[in-house]
Write an enzyme that holds these catalytic residues in place. Structure first.
Site, PDB file in Angstrom:
ATOM      1  CG  HIS A   1      28.728  10.893 -14.245  1.00  0.00           C
ATOM      2  ND1 HIS A   1      27.684  11.589 -13.848  1.00  0.00           N
ATOM      3  CD2 HIS A   1      29.136  10.406 -12.898  1.00  0.00           C
ATOM      4  CE1 HIS A   1      27.657  11.839 -12.402  1.00  0.00           C
ATOM      5  NE2 HIS A   1      28.504  11.097 -11.905  1.00  0.00           N
TER       6      HIS A   1
ATOM      7  CD  GLU B   1      30.673  13.533  -7.996  1.00  0.00           C
ATOM      8  OE1 GLU B   1      30.238  13.410  -6.847  1.00  0.00           O
ATOM      9  OE2 GLU B   1      30.199  13.405  -9.349  1.00  0.00           O
TER      10      GLU B   1
ATOM     11  CG  ASP C   1      -2.097  -0.924   1.151  1.00  0.00           C
ATOM     12  OD1 ASP C   1      -2.241  -1.550  -0.048  1.00  0.00           O
ATOM     13  OD2 ASP C   1      -2.744  -1.217   2.113  1.00  0.00           O
TER      14      ASP C   1
ATOM     15  CG  HIS D   1      35.456   5.902  -9.714  1.00  0.00           C
ATOM     16  ND1 HIS D   1      35.406   7.276  -9.786  1.00  0.00           N
ATOM     17  CD2 HIS D   1      35.544   5.803  -8.151  1.00  0.00           C
ATOM     18  CE1 HIS D   1      35.561   7.782  -8.764  1.00  0.00           C
ATOM     19  NE2 HIS D   1      35.881   7.111  -7.721  1.00  0.00           N
TER      20      HIS D   1
ATOM     21  CG  HIS E   1      27.421   3.026  -5.684  1.00  0.00           C
ATOM     22  ND1 HIS E   1      27.038   2.297  -6.758  1.00  0.00           N
ATOM     23  CD2 HIS E   1      28.007   4.224  -5.946  1.00  0.00           C
ATOM     24  CE1 HIS E   1      27.594   3.118  -7.826  1.00  0.00           C
ATOM     25  NE2 HIS E   1      27.933   4.154  -7.576  1.00  0.00           N
TER      26      HIS E   1
ATOM     27  CD  GLU F   1      32.095  11.054  -9.962  1.00  0.00           C
ATOM     28  OE1 GLU F   1      32.098  10.521  -8.882  1.00  0.00           O
ATOM     29  OE2 GLU F   1      31.289  11.238 -10.793  1.00  0.00           O
TER      30      GLU F   1
ATOM     31  CG  ASP G   1      28.810  11.299  -4.047  1.00  0.00           C
ATOM     32  OD1 ASP G   1      28.138  12.066  -4.676  1.00  0.00           O
ATOM     33  OD2 ASP G   1      29.403  10.523  -4.833  1.00  0.00           O
TER      34      ASP G   1
ATOM     35  CE1 TYR H   1      36.639   6.271  -3.294  1.00  0.00           C
ATOM     36  CE2 TYR H   1      37.562   5.847  -5.030  1.00  0.00           C
ATOM     37  CZ  TYR H   1      36.666   6.571  -4.307  1.00  0.00           C
ATOM     38  OH  TYR H   1      36.195   7.563  -5.417  1.00  0.00           O
TER      39      TYR H   1
ATOM     40  CG  HIS I   1      25.417   8.013 -13.222  1.00  0.00           C
ATOM     41  ND1 HIS I   1      25.651   6.642 -12.922  1.00  0.00           N
ATOM     42  CD2 HIS I   1      25.998   8.783 -12.438  1.00  0.00           C
ATOM     43  CE1 HIS I   1      26.660   6.937 -11.950  1.00  0.00           C
ATOM     44  NE2 HIS I   1      26.533   8.044 -11.532  1.00  0.00           N
TER      45      HIS I   1
ATOM     46  CG  ASP J   1      27.253  13.473  -8.703  1.00  0.00           C
ATOM     47  OD1 ASP J   1      27.529  13.255  -7.302  1.00  0.00           O
ATOM     48  OD2 ASP J   1      27.462  12.866  -9.556  1.00  0.00           O
TER      49      ASP J   1
ATOM     50  NE  ARG K   1      32.861   9.833  -5.356  1.00  0.00           N
ATOM     51  CZ  ARG K   1      32.546   8.978  -4.512  1.00  0.00           C
ATOM     52  NH1 ARG K   1      33.558   7.695  -4.505  1.00  0.00           N
ATOM     53  NH2 ARG K   1      31.502   8.824  -3.950  1.00  0.00           N
TER      54      ARG K   1
HETATM   55  N1  GLY Z   1      26.685  10.267  -6.913  1.00  0.00           N
HETATM   56  C1  GLY Z   1      26.925   9.301  -7.996  1.00  0.00           C
HETATM   57  C2  GLY Z   1      28.165   9.620  -8.710  1.00  0.00           C
HETATM   58  O1  GLY Z   1      28.990  10.439  -8.125  1.00  0.00           O
HETATM   59  O2  GLY Z   1      28.543   9.202  -9.839  1.00  0.00           O
HETATM   60 MN    MN Z   2      29.296  11.486  -9.864  1.00  0.00          MN
HETATM   61 MN    MN Z   3      28.670  11.654  -6.704  1.00  0.00          MN
END
Ligand code: GLY
Ligand code: MN
Ligand code: MN
Length: 436
Positions: A353, A407, A38, A349, A242, A383, A259, A387, A360, A270, A405
């Site tokens: 992006h 970014e 629900d 990574h 993540h 970014e 982040d 790590y 993204h 972002d 990181r």
């Molecule tokens: N927050 C997702 C990324 O940095 O790609």
């Molecule tokens: Mn990002």
């Molecule tokens: Mn991010």
């Protein structure tokens, strides 16, 4: 902060100008999804649908039929219904839709199966999404078959299905000045939230309490929600790319990686910042942090018209590998380590992006078999990170469990680039000063 409503018909005209003659585009609203019994997930309109309509209701459909004499833009939406609106909220309704959405005609969503086949009849090509939602794919086939059933009566059925994504997403990739203004505001709000997190953090807090502080800033400033689940990772949680549990207690001596970015009128920010819980970087934290920052500066320098997508990443990797060699986290020869991607032990990574309505965002990264070139109006993140797994016994213990990181969001300009997220500090000296 809202886009000028004239932007939506302009976008539809631009899309239709790029469609072939005698074609039709079908764009569905986002489906409603259930969270648990629900309870539905908060409804967020599909970005393509919203991009073309500015219409946020579920159970809607847009048809664009260039050259159709009775009207090129047709919207299907939920009927007005007093009783249901008491339960589930206000509806625009097909009667009011043409004036509000500047479309030519609007019909009840209950009539799609009857009306869509008649609108497809005589058209050669259908542009639509394929493979996104199984229910929608089936519906398109159902409409197509309904037209085909009439070919013996002299009706011409479309014979070409074409992915809409390419046309529409190339258009979305290049942001207008109005879109960049909204993204700048989303970036400013998000920068303020990161600043606030640095100012309020104390060892002993839960990670989610920092998250709450940021969400409060987002919403106070006019954003309805974050653009994606906020990541607040203290200590070795920063090494989980993540991480969204956000439920650990922050310890003195931790670095905290946040982040998080807000969504404003369907545009995302972002931002990632990494800072010490107690306001002072330790020596190993400092060394790795400065390395990531240097990599980010090197990457940013590559963002300019004419350069290719991969150049910022390559620049960041070069700086990271050189630094990891100097600090003793990697051993070997620089070019060989890059060639073998040995840095992926610490940097797994990509450096960015596209950014826009989706965090993204849409848009091809390659063209004609090569990384595509930057053009003014594109927006991307830069970014880099490092790590070091907490159990990585290939490195000295002082490095283990450090995750960093940095970014920023960047718009490509005619002259080079502009960092939208300049509102939050990132050098070691600035962060320590802010937190003092
Ligand atoms: N927050 C997702 C990324 O940095 O790609
Ligand atoms: Mn990002
Ligand atoms: Mn991010």
């Amino acid at each position: 902060m809202q886009l000028d409503r004239n932007e939506y018909p302009r976008r539809r005209q631009q899309l239709m100008a790029n469609m072939t003659a005698n074609s039709v585009a079908i764009i569905p609203s986002a489906p409603v999804t259930v969270r648990n019994r629900d309870v539905e997930h908060p409804y967020r309109q599909d970005s393509d649908f919203y991009y073309l309509t500015g219409f946020a209701e579920p159970h809607a459909l847009l048809l664009l039929i260039p050259g159709r004499a009775e009207g090129e833009c047709i919207v299907f939406c939920q009927d007005k219904n007093k009783e249901q609106e008491i339960w589930t909220g206000r509806r625009l309704g097909p009667e009011a839709a043409p004036a509000v959405l500047a479309c030519d005609e609007a019909f009840s969503i209950n009539d799609v199966d009857e009306l869509v086949p008649t609108l497809l009849a005589g058209r050669e090509r259908i542009y639509t999404h394929m493979g996104l939602h199984a229910d929608f794919d089936r519906q398109v086939m159902h409409w197509l078959n309904a037209v085909k059933a009439q070919v013996r009566l002299g009706v011409q059925a479309p014979y070409e299905l074409h992915a809409l994504d390419h046309l529409l997403h190339e258009q979305r990739l290049l942001k207008s000045p109005a879109e960049i203004a909204v993204m700048q505001r989303a970036a400013d709000i998000s920068a303020e939230a990161h600043t606030r997190a640095m100012q309020t953090v104390k060892p002993g807090m839960h990670e989610y309490q920092l998250e709450a502080e940021m969400t409060r800033i987002f919403m106070s400033a006019g954003s309805r929600w974050p653009a994606y689940p906020s990541i607040v990772g203290a200590g070795e949680n920063a090494c989980i790319l993540h991480y969204t549990e956000n439920n650990a207690v922050i310890q003195d001596g931790d670095l905290i990686l946040i982040d998080a970015g807000c969504e404003l009128d369907y545009y995302a920010a972002d931002i990632t910042r990494t800072f010490p819980a107690n306001g002072r970087f330790s020596e190993p934290q400092k060394a790795l942090y400065q390395l990531v920052l240097d990599a980010q500066y090197a990457a940013l320098e590559q963002v300019k018209p004419g350069n290719r997508w991969q150049q910022p990443h390559d620049a960041a990797v070069r700086v990271l590998v050189r630094g990891l060699l100097q600090l003793g986290l990697l051993q070997g020869e620089e070019d060989a380590l890059i060639e073998q991607q040995a840095y992926r032990q610490f940097y797994m990574h990509k450096t960015g992006h596209w950014l826009g309505m989706d965090v993204h965002d849409v848009g091809d990264y390659r063209q004609d078999g090569e990384w595509r070139r930057f053009e003014a109006g594109m927006v991307l993140t830069v970014e880099p990170g490092l790590y070091v797994a907490p159990d990585d016994d290939s490195v000295d213990p002082q490095w283990r469990g450090i995750g960093i990181r940095i970014e920023d969001d960047v718009v490509v300009t005619e002259q080079g680039h502009h960092v939208l997220t300049h509102g939050v500090v990132k050098t070691i000296a600035e962060i320590e000063a802010l937190m003092r």
